[in-house]
Motif scaffolding. Sequence first.
Motif, short mmCIF file in Angstrom:
data_model
loop_
_atom_site.label_atom_id
_atom_site.label_comp_id
_atom_site.label_asym_id
_atom_site.label_seq_id
_atom_site.Cartn_x
_atom_site.Cartn_y
_atom_site.Cartn_z
N LYS A 1 0.83 -1.21 0.00
CA LYS A 1 0.00 0.00 0.00
C LYS A 1 0.86 1.26 0.00
O LYS A 1 0.57 2.24 -0.70
CB LYS A 1 -0.93 -0.01 1.23
CG LYS A 1 -2.15 -0.90 1.09
CD LYS A 1 -3.07 -0.72 2.29
CE LYS A 1 -4.36 -1.52 2.10
NZ LYS A 1 -5.27 -1.36 3.27
N THR A 2 1.94 1.23 0.78
CA THR A 2 2.84 2.38 0.85
C THR A 2 3.48 2.65 -0.51
O THR A 2 3.54 3.79 -0.97
CB THR A 2 3.94 2.13 1.91
OG1 THR A 2 3.33 1.98 3.19
CG2 THR A 2 4.92 3.29 1.95
N LEU A 3 3.95 1.59 -1.15
CA LEU A 3 4.57 1.75 -2.46
C LEU A 3 3.57 2.29 -3.48
O LEU A 3 3.89 3.16 -4.30
CB LEU A 3 5.13 0.41 -2.94
CG LEU A 3 6.51 0.06 -2.39
CD1 LEU A 3 6.82 -1.41 -2.62
CD2 LEU A 3 7.58 0.92 -3.03
N LEU A 4 2.34 1.78 -3.43
CA LEU A 4 1.31 2.23 -4.37
C LEU A 4 1.03 3.72 -4.19
O LEU A 4 0.91 4.47 -5.17
CB LEU A 4 0.04 1.42 -4.17
CG LEU A 4 -1.09 1.63 -5.20
CD1 LEU A 4 -0.59 1.26 -6.59
CD2 LEU A 4 -2.31 0.81 -4.83
N LYS A 5 0.94 4.16 -2.94
CA LYS A 5 0.69 5.58 -2.67
C LYS A 5 1.85 6.44 -3.18
O LYS A 5 1.63 7.49 -3.80
CB LYS A 5 0.51 5.81 -1.17
CG LYS A 5 -0.81 5.30 -0.62
CD LYS A 5 -0.92 5.59 0.88
CE LYS A 5 -2.24 5.09 1.45
NZ LYS A 5 -2.33 5.33 2.91
N ILE B 1 1.67 10.22 2.41
CA ILE B 1 1.67 9.16 3.43
C ILE B 1 2.21 9.73 4.74
O ILE B 1 2.99 10.69 4.74
CB ILE B 1 2.53 7.94 3.00
CG1 ILE B 1 4.00 8.36 2.83
CG2 ILE B 1 2.01 7.30 1.74
CD1 ILE B 1 4.93 7.17 2.65
N GLU B 2 1.76 9.15 5.82
CA GLU B 2 2.22 9.60 7.13
C GLU B 2 3.55 8.93 7.47
O GLU B 2 3.75 7.75 7.20
CB GLU B 2 1.19 9.26 8.21
CG GLU B 2 -0.10 10.05 8.11
CD GLU B 2 -1.02 9.78 9.29
OE1 GLU B 2 -0.58 9.08 10.24
OE2 GLU B 2 -2.17 10.26 9.26
N THR B 3 4.44 9.72 8.04
CA THR B 3 5.73 9.18 8.50
C THR B 3 5.86 9.44 9.99
O THR B 3 5.20 10.31 10.55
CB THR B 3 6.91 9.82 7.76
OG1 THR B 3 6.90 11.25 7.98
CG2 THR B 3 6.84 9.55 6.26
#
Length: 283
Positions: A44-48, A55-57
């Motif tokens: 999901k992170t890669l897709l975003k 994305i939140e860090t």
Amino acid sequence: MEKIAHISSELKDWILNTLKSGVHPEQIANAMIKKGFDPIFSYKTLLKLMNNNPIETVIREPRPYLYEIPEICKKGTIISTSDRDIKVLMKIEKPFIVYLDNVLSDEECDRLIEISISRLKPSKVVDSVTGEIKTASGRTSSGTYYQLNETALIGRIEQRLAELTDFPIENGEGMQVLNYKVGEEYKPHFDYFPENKIQLSTGGQRIGTVLMYLNNVQAGGETIFPKAGISVTPKKGSAVFFHYGNSEGQVDRMSLHSSIPVVEGEKWVATKWLRQSEIVERF
């Protein structure tokens, strides 16, 4: 063990740069999963990121570096090797820095310069994100590398450094000789590698450096450790040893250092980088 479902801003930047370099997203996701990240979260992170979605860090507080005393710091103020007595002039504990005198003779310094002049090429750096070896505006010196035991002189110095540091010759990279003209420098940097570019076959992480001064510089050219507030003036035949990797795989960010511009004359140094294990594959 609970899977990781958050990323730091540093990891986000690494992922973005790795994607730009052409690495397939699935390879990045698999690397994250191997490091303990939740598979669904990884994809999901890669897709975003691929779709330029926010994305939140999280801010990751690094674990404090665990200082371990290197063997060279246990040997007293005179360190005897098979062919030379080396004097310890200064020790610093954080980061571990040892300033040494009488590491090389005047004749050895002169000969290293003499055999290197015709071999000099523009110096390169290791990109802190990609691990790519390339030229960079922050490093303006020229240099050359030597294979282990390439000459009798190189072999003799390699043996002496192994006895001095207690790092086997096989753990050391080939010696590098560098030349800095007026105005040339190496801006603040670390000698250790990005975590994603460490390979056991090439000795693993760099964990120590021996920087040997081959001439006296008329003005400028000091080695600066800005986080420690230390400045070392080049002195022919002397050397600085600094240690920045421990047995837990940590690296010491206090080891940040630079070579400031030469103001007058020129600067010659020989560098020996030490790895955590034997270098099996050499280039």
